[in-house]
Design an enzyme around this catalytic site. Structure first.
Site, PDB file in Angstrom:
ATOM      1  CD  GLU A   1      -9.113  34.610 -16.087  1.00 56.63           C
ATOM      2  OE1 GLU A   1      -9.604  34.757 -14.954  1.00 56.63           O
ATOM      3  OE2 GLU A   1      -8.940  35.552 -16.882  1.00 56.63           O
TER       4      GLU A   1
ATOM      5  CG  HIS B   1      -7.794  38.392 -18.793  1.00 57.63           C
ATOM      6  ND1 HIS B   1      -7.606  38.325 -17.446  1.00 57.63           N
ATOM      7  CD2 HIS B   1      -6.906  39.318 -19.263  1.00 57.63           C
ATOM      8  CE1 HIS B   1      -6.662  39.177 -17.093  1.00 57.63           C
ATOM      9  NE2 HIS B   1      -6.205  39.797 -18.175  1.00 57.63           N
TER      10      HIS B   1
ATOM     11  CD  GLU C   1     -12.141  38.937 -19.679  1.00 60.69           C
ATOM     12  OE1 GLU C   1     -12.031  37.707 -19.497  1.00 60.69           O
ATOM     13  OE2 GLU C   1     -11.809  39.780 -18.819  1.00 60.69           O
TER      14      GLU C   1
HETATM   15 ZN    ZN Z   1      -8.825  37.458 -16.074  1.00 62.48          ZN
END
Ligand code: ZN
Length: 320
Positions: free
Chosen positions: A147, A202, A284
């Site tokens: 990530e 993210h 996200e």
């Molecule tokens: Zn994250």
């Protein structure tokens, strides 16, 4: 992302006035944004399911303005933020463009070096409502794409796009430090820059079958060093715009596992949001642990679309 370990956050209860934001958003959009709204709604409706990802490709019109809508709660993930360090790199201000004079802080979630600095990132920092780990490692795809690499790549693409619009862009970290920064420092960097908007990038680490993106908005918190009350409304506006433009640019559907298909989740447990004094959201972009989402997240072409969607949302917010 996801929190590995102690950072895992259980779903929170949903906030009440569920549909109200929708109305507001719709009203805000009136002129010009109709196309975007329609797209968003179509995708949003399908949102429970799955696949959205490539499906809905939406036409990319840059005109519209605001998108989406709704409510919230939370999730599992990670969103956290981590904090930051002194090193943020600032971009050279563009000479001209619609965002000239605007400051955007981009917070690439985690840090590729966090895996080697567990002691440092595990120390607790104060987030107003309590204490939390300085930072987390972030998740990875099942094939090992971290990530922390994803967040930096999208952030750099986003920086280029925003600078083309004339914005001054600053990072909380650009792989220019060994680990971190901690979440409190990440918030501080946006605050000290007097940023007009801050976005923390993210990708989630949820279960297979859980798909889609969601934008995390700050809940109203007033405790200790945290007082988000002044930023709740503008952050929601920023987040709704980013969500709407993200749908348009990527064709991805909102999360099918949090946010009730709206792509919006409100949280009060993230230090990076609690300690912010300027409009800020997390996004996200997808779920790294789902193979279909992972195929998108590992594609440079898709990451460019993701950056475009986020950039368009920020631009819409700042021009309004
Ligand atoms: Zn994250």
């Amino acid at each position: 992302m996801s929190y590995v370990g102690p950072d895992f956050d259980p779903p929170q209860p949903r906030r009440s006035p569920l549909r109200r934001p929708l109305t507001v958003a719709v009203a805000a959009v009136v002129v010009g944004a109709v196309a975007g709204w329609g797209v968003w709604q179509g995708v949003g409706d399908s949102g429970g399911g799955d696949d959205g990802s490539d499906s809905a490709a939406v036409p990319q019109t840059r005109s519209a303005t605001t998108p989406p809508v709704s409510p919230d709660p939370s999730t599992s993930d990670d969103g956290e933020d981590k904090a930051a360090s002194p090193s943020g790199s600032a971009s050279a201000p563009a000479a001209t463009g619609p965002l000239k004079g605007k400051v955007v802080v981009i917070d690439p979630g985690h840090n590729p070096g966090n895996f080697q600095h567990t002691t440092e990132i595990n120390r607790k920092v104060n987030i107003g409502t309590g204490s939390k780990e300085c930072d987390t490692t972030g998740t990875t795809t099942n094939d090992g794409y971290p990530e922390a690499k994803f967040t930096l790549d999208v952030s750099r693409r986003l920086r280029t796009l925003l600078e083309q619009q004339g914005a001054t862009v600053k990072f909380t970290q650009d792989e220019d430090r060994d680990w971190g920064p901690c979440i409190d420092e990440r918030a501080r960097i946006g605050n000290e820059a007097k940023a007009d908007a801050v976005v923390s990038i993210h990708a989630d680490g949820s279960g297979a079958g859980n798909r889609g993106f969601h934008v995390i908005l700050p809940g109203s918190v007033n405790e200790g060093d945290a007082d988000t009350r002044p930023i709740v409304a503008p952050s929601r506006d920023l987040g709704e715009r980013i969500a709407g433009y993200f749908v348009r640019a990527t064709g991805s559907a909102p999360s099918n596992y949090v946010g009730d298909g709206t792509g919006l989740v409100t949280r009060e447990d993230l230090g990076g949001l609690n300690l912010s004094t300027v409009p800020k959201v997390f996004i996200e972009c997808g779920n790294m642990r789902d193979s279909k989402d992972a195929a998108l997240l590992t594609s440079g072409a898709w990451r460019q679309k993701a950056a475009r969607g986020i950039s368009d949302g920020i631009t819409s917010f700042l021009k309004n």
